[in-house]
Design a protein around this motif. Sequence first.
Motif, PDB file in Angstrom:
ATOM      1  N   LYS A   1      14.065  40.177  81.417  1.00 51.05           N
ATOM      2  CA  LYS A   1      14.528  41.521  81.105  1.00 51.05           C
ATOM      3  C   LYS A   1      14.892  42.322  82.362  1.00 51.05           C
ATOM      4  O   LYS A   1      15.831  43.125  82.347  1.00 51.05           O
ATOM      5  CB  LYS A   1      13.447  42.259  80.306  1.00 51.05           C
ATOM      6  CG  LYS A   1      13.881  43.612  79.777  1.00 51.05           C
ATOM      7  CD  LYS A   1      12.806  44.220  78.894  1.00 51.05           C
ATOM      8  CE  LYS A   1      12.633  43.433  77.602  1.00 51.05           C
ATOM      9  NZ  LYS A   1      11.713  44.120  76.667  1.00 51.05           N
ATOM     10  N   TRP A   2      14.164  42.109  83.490  1.00 57.37           N
ATOM     11  CA  TRP A   2      14.359  42.982  84.643  1.00 57.37           C
ATOM     12  C   TRP A   2      15.756  42.887  85.256  1.00 57.37           C
ATOM     13  O   TRP A   2      16.285  43.920  85.710  1.00 57.37           O
ATOM     14  CB  TRP A   2      13.286  42.732  85.704  1.00 57.37           C
ATOM     15  CG  TRP A   2      13.366  41.425  86.446  1.00 57.37           C
ATOM     16  CD1 TRP A   2      12.683  40.284  86.180  1.00 57.37           C
ATOM     17  CD2 TRP A   2      14.188  41.140  87.583  1.00 57.37           C
ATOM     18  NE1 TRP A   2      13.010  39.296  87.067  1.00 57.37           N
ATOM     19  CE2 TRP A   2      13.931  39.798  87.955  1.00 57.37           C
ATOM     20  CE3 TRP A   2      15.087  41.871  88.337  1.00 57.37           C
ATOM     21  CZ2 TRP A   2      14.570  39.186  89.022  1.00 57.37           C
ATOM     22  CZ3 TRP A   2      15.721  41.263  89.403  1.00 57.37           C
ATOM     23  CH2 TRP A   2      15.460  39.944  89.745  1.00 57.37           C
TER      24      TRP A   2
ATOM     25  N   PHE B   1      20.917  45.808  86.054  1.00 64.85           N
ATOM     26  CA  PHE B   1      22.356  45.802  85.807  1.00 64.85           C
ATOM     27  C   PHE B   1      22.780  47.035  84.999  1.00 64.85           C
ATOM     28  O   PHE B   1      23.798  47.672  85.276  1.00 64.85           O
ATOM     29  CB  PHE B   1      22.729  44.510  85.078  1.00 64.85           C
ATOM     30  CG  PHE B   1      24.195  44.323  84.850  1.00 64.85           C
ATOM     31  CD1 PHE B   1      25.127  44.661  85.817  1.00 64.85           C
ATOM     32  CD2 PHE B   1      24.654  43.776  83.648  1.00 64.85           C
ATOM     33  CE1 PHE B   1      26.496  44.476  85.601  1.00 64.85           C
ATOM     34  CE2 PHE B   1      26.012  43.592  83.430  1.00 64.85           C
ATOM     35  CZ  PHE B   1      26.923  43.938  84.397  1.00 64.85           C
ATOM     36  N   ILE B   2      21.975  47.370  83.997  1.00 64.73           N
ATOM     37  CA  ILE B   2      22.311  48.513  83.140  1.00 64.73           C
ATOM     38  C   ILE B   2      22.238  49.832  83.909  1.00 64.73           C
ATOM     39  O   ILE B   2      23.057  50.740  83.703  1.00 64.73           O
ATOM     40  CB  ILE B   2      21.357  48.556  81.932  1.00 64.73           C
ATOM     41  CG1 ILE B   2      21.620  47.363  81.014  1.00 64.73           C
ATOM     42  CG2 ILE B   2      21.504  49.861  81.153  1.00 64.73           C
ATOM     43  CD1 ILE B   2      20.567  47.177  79.944  1.00 64.73           C
TER      44      ILE B   2
ATOM     45  N   ILE C   1      27.530  48.936  78.952  1.00 70.76           N
ATOM     46  CA  ILE C   1      28.533  48.545  77.953  1.00 70.76           C
ATOM     47  C   ILE C   1      28.390  47.070  77.593  1.00 70.76           C
ATOM     48  O   ILE C   1      28.396  46.692  76.410  1.00 70.76           O
ATOM     49  CB  ILE C   1      29.951  48.852  78.483  1.00 70.76           C
ATOM     50  CG1 ILE C   1      30.145  50.367  78.635  1.00 70.76           C
ATOM     51  CG2 ILE C   1      31.003  48.278  77.548  1.00 70.76           C
ATOM     52  CD1 ILE C   1      31.430  50.751  79.338  1.00 70.76           C
ATOM     53  N   ILE C   2      28.259  46.230  78.616  1.00 72.02           N
ATOM     54  CA  ILE C   2      28.133  44.784  78.354  1.00 72.02           C
ATOM     55  C   ILE C   2      26.867  44.481  77.566  1.00 72.02           C
ATOM     56  O   ILE C   2      26.880  43.677  76.619  1.00 72.02           O
ATOM     57  CB  ILE C   2      28.155  44.009  79.685  1.00 72.02           C
ATOM     58  CG1 ILE C   2      29.538  44.099  80.332  1.00 72.02           C
ATOM     59  CG2 ILE C   2      27.763  42.546  79.463  1.00 72.02           C
ATOM     60  CD1 ILE C   2      29.628  43.438  81.692  1.00 72.02           C
ATOM     61  N   PHE C   3      25.746  45.146  77.936  1.00 76.07           N
ATOM     62  CA  PHE C   3      24.495  44.881  77.227  1.00 76.07           C
ATOM     63  C   PHE C   3      24.605  45.253  75.753  1.00 76.07           C
ATOM     64  O   PHE C   3      24.113  44.519  74.879  1.00 76.07           O
ATOM     65  CB  PHE C   3      23.348  45.655  77.870  1.00 76.07           C
ATOM     66  CG  PHE C   3      22.045  45.505  77.131  1.00 76.07           C
ATOM     67  CD1 PHE C   3      21.289  44.347  77.263  1.00 76.07           C
ATOM     68  CD2 PHE C   3      21.589  46.510  76.292  1.00 76.07           C
ATOM     69  CE1 PHE C   3      20.097  44.194  76.564  1.00 76.07           C
ATOM     70  CE2 PHE C   3      20.398  46.367  75.592  1.00 76.07           C
ATOM     71  CZ  PHE C   3      19.654  45.199  75.731  1.00 76.07           C
TER      72      PHE C   3
ATOM     73  N   GLN D   1      26.485  53.023  91.943  1.00 74.85           N
ATOM     74  CA  GLN D   1      25.790  54.305  91.895  1.00 74.85           C
ATOM     75  C   GLN D   1      24.715  54.268  90.809  1.00 74.85           C
ATOM     76  O   GLN D   1      24.993  53.853  89.672  1.00 74.85           O
ATOM     77  CB  GLN D   1      26.780  55.436  91.611  1.00 74.85           C
ATOM     78  CG  GLN D   1      26.152  56.806  91.577  1.00 74.85           C
ATOM     79  CD  GLN D   1      27.186  57.892  91.482  1.00 74.85           C
ATOM     80  OE1 GLN D   1      27.080  58.926  92.121  1.00 74.85           O
ATOM     81  NE2 GLN D   1      28.220  57.696  90.689  1.00 74.85           N
ATOM     82  N   LEU D   2      23.521  54.675  91.159  1.00 72.88           N
ATOM     83  CA  LEU D   2      22.422  54.662  90.202  1.00 72.88           C
ATOM     84  C   LEU D   2      22.674  55.658  89.085  1.00 72.88           C
ATOM     85  O   LEU D   2      23.025  56.817  89.332  1.00 72.88           O
ATOM     86  CB  LEU D   2      21.110  54.990  90.922  1.00 72.88           C
ATOM     87  CG  LEU D   2      19.825  54.808  90.122  1.00 72.88           C
ATOM     88  CD1 LEU D   2      19.636  53.343  89.742  1.00 72.88           C
ATOM     89  CD2 LEU D   2      18.628  55.303  90.935  1.00 72.88           C
TER      90      LEU D   2
END
Length: 262
Positions: free
Chosen positions: A191-192, A197-198, A247-249, A222-223
């Motif tokens: 998960k990490w 990535f998200i 978006i991908i997740f 950018q965070l």
Amino acid sequence: MFLLFLRTCALPFVVCMLAGCQQSDMIKDFEQVVPLQDQQLARHYSDLLREKQLDYVRMATEPGNNGDQIRQALPALSAAFPAGEPQYVKVVGYQRIEQRDMPQLLRISFEYAYPEKWIVSTIVLRKYGTDATIMGLSVAPQSASLEQLATFTLGGKSLLHYVVLGAAILSPLLILFALGLCLRSKLSVRKWPWLLFISIGFGQLSFNWATGQYLFLPIAIQLFGVGAATNAYQPWTFVVSLPLGAIIFLFVRKRLAAPVNS
């Protein structure tokens, strides 16, 4: 409908974001930072330029090619000031550079307010104790005071302004929503890496709210996909990134779900 949505939904978000750092508070803090001695020294030469006492300015300018260019430009710089006394003069920019065994370098800007015109005069000094020589001069007319230009407003803006503001609101919300789903979901993979990535936005669009100027950097991260910055007399700049990981997740979340044991 889109503009109405942004006006009604974005305004509370922006007000909350700016509440902790009001423009007037930043101006007061800035004024306390600038030493009075430096202000008076730079203001003396800036006023000589405004009053067209150019011989005194020439004598204070450093020798050499740079000084010669400044002396040649003095008539044009002085002519940019309107006739008469300004309504007020205040310091709007300050930078001091100190080096060991070297004179201080000062860069100080003043705003001169006239009935229908504002002038920003910037002077660069090489300081020797209480004396100084002029290393640089510039005079820039403004359409309004810097404080007015730096104030965040929604009225009279272009469609691009509202699109950027909408992206600045939606990007972190989408990231937070995807992070919440990821934390609550049981995945068939670790998960990490997905959380990391998200949480990152990719690419950066820097947008000056006052002028509408923008700069896009395709290779940047950018965070949480958004940032904003200002200071006492500088307009707000928003930095927005694409929440690609979020978006991908959201698209692949079901395929990443761990199988349910029967």
